[in-house]
Design an enzyme around this catalytic site. Structure first.
Site, PDB file in Angstrom:
ATOM      1  N   CYS A 257       3.252 -12.538  -0.788  1.00 20.22           N
ATOM      2  CA  CYS A 257       3.637 -13.360   0.312  1.00 20.22           C
ATOM      3  C   CYS A 257       4.326 -14.720  -0.444  1.00 20.22           C
ATOM      4  CB  CYS A 257       2.569 -13.471   1.136  1.00 20.22           C
ATOM      5  SG  CYS A 257       3.122 -13.880   2.922  1.00 20.22           S
ATOM      6  N   HIS A 343       1.219  -7.627   2.557  1.00 23.25           N
ATOM      7  CA  HIS A 343      -0.190  -7.785   2.182  1.00 23.25           C
ATOM      8  C   HIS A 343      -0.960  -6.505   1.848  1.00 23.25           C
ATOM      9  CE1 HIS A 343      -0.905 -12.090   2.794  1.00 23.25           C
ATOM     10  NE2 HIS A 343       0.016 -12.036   3.597  1.00 23.25           N
ATOM     11  N   GLU A 345      -3.671  -6.026   0.560  1.00 25.73           N
ATOM     12  CA  GLU A 345      -5.318  -6.042   0.785  1.00 25.73           C
ATOM     13  C   GLU A 345      -5.706  -5.843   2.125  1.00 25.73           C
ATOM     14  OE1 GLU A 345      -3.779  -9.929   2.427  1.00 25.73           O
ATOM     15  OE2 GLU A 345      -3.196  -8.642   0.737  1.00 25.73           O
TER      16      GLU A 345
END
Length: 366
Positions: A257, A343, A345
């Site tokens: 990001c 993202h 994760e």
């Protein structure tokens, strides 16, 4: 607990548009850049994501608060959003694992919000007019006074915010005896990123945003991670220089990001403010190297300039957004450095993008 349901509240946008609703959370006034997230779940993760610092969040899902608040769902130690705008604000919740109601949570964290807003109309307005500042108040309903207060709020364009949310002191995450050591530059990191490293036998040392490469190198890590975070990446000369130094030393590096944007800037790729950003859990991204698609979680209001990458002899594109063809991933030619705009994760349902952590660890070990 405040009997918020009887109290009116008002939302005023920078362009003069006004919405009337009911107070949610703490009674007060708050300002920030207004944006919207299209996710149907994960409101607590949104509230506590440091990348949302100084932003007023509009949730497009009709119900917020319906499954309560669970401390385990927090992405940082406190609420990061500046305010909340929602349709249905639910104090009663139905999840056994929940610790408390959203109203208790907001009052403890001093979060001001507004509910009973036509969020469809509001989101259409933002999509048409673009990102802008806004003010919410449940203590002052004078539109002219609120507009005057809003006029003093700085634009997100040009704001450096990572140093406000980053850790103040270095700390460790994971097992000390793990085989891989990663230095993490905390620009506003989410807890789940660290959990993903820990589950891959990584011992991480997390450094404050303005830490230099030389200071991180003293720990003798095997690789470097540049985190997500808030604000305008072009205003972060300190982080850009750190990434340039990591590249010059030819160390393995991975960015997510804001980290992706910083890696681009370190290679003379410009960034730009997006019209209304990408925020949600269903953005389709194509990995053009593997020729596969991923459903991704996203949260960014800035992006890298595609034409700069296309002209660059330093960087190549690895991932693109299938909704608007914006750049979602890059790697540096001749270096062990890559990044993605989304993202990996997060858990938007599938874990399509978790392989990126594995790729990074494999790069470090090689």
């Amino acid at each position: 607990m405040t009997n918020y349901s009887k109290l009116p509240a008002i939302l005023v946008l920078e362009d003069g548009t006004v919405f009337h609703g009911k107070a949610a959370g703490k009674i007060g006034t708050t300002t920030g850049e207004i944006c919207f997230n299209t996710g149907t779940t994960g409101y607590q993760e949104i509230f506590t994501d440091p990348s949302y610092y100084a932003q007023i969040m509009v949730t497009t899902n009709a119900h917020i608060g319906n499954y309560g608040i669970d401390d385990a769902d927090e992405e940082s130690k406190e609420i990061q959003i500046a305010g909340l705008v929602c349709k249905n604000y639910n104090i009663n919740y139905s999840r056994k694992m929940a610790d408390q109601s959203i109203q208790n949570y907001f009052e403890e964290e001093n979060l001001v919000g507004i509910s009973d807003i036509d969020t469809r109309s509001l989101v259409r307005h933002i999509r048409s007019k673009g990102a802008m500042n806004a003010i919410i108040s449940s203590e002052n309903l004078d539109e002219n006074a609120l507009k005057a207060q809003l006029a003093q709020v700085p634009s997100m364009d040009g704001l450096e915010l990572s140093s406000k949310v980053s850790t103040k002191e270095p700390y460790y995450y994971g097992e000390e005896g793990a085989p891989t050591r990663i230095a993490v530059l905390d620009l506003g990191i989410k807890k789940n990123i660290l959990r993903n490293f820990d589950s891959r036998q990584v011992y991480a040392k997390v450094f404050p945003a303005k830490t230099t490469f030389a200071e991180m190198q003293e720990w003798n890590p095997d690789g470097y991670f540049i985190s997500n975070g808030p604000g305008d990446p072009a205003a972060m000369d300190y982080a850009i220089q750190t990434v340039k130094d990591i590249l010059a030393a030819d160390k393995p590096m991975f960015g997510i990001c804001l980290g992706h944007q910083i890696l681009a800037l370190a290679n003379d790729i410009r960034t730009q403010k997006m019209h209304n950003g990408h925020r949600g859990i269903n953005h389709p991204v194509k990995n053009i190297i593997a020729n596969k698609c991923e459903i991704t979680s996203q949260n960014h209001g800035f992006g890298v300039v595609a034409e700069d990458i296309e002209k660059s002899d330093k960087v190549e594109i690895t991932h693109v957004n299938l909704n608007d063809n914006s750049i979602e991933g890059i790697r540096v030619k001749g270096k062990n450095a890559f990044s993605v705009q989304y993202h990996p994760e997060s858990s938007p349902g599938p874990h399509d993008s978790r392989y990126l952590f594995d790729d990074f660890i494999a790069m470090v070990k090689s």
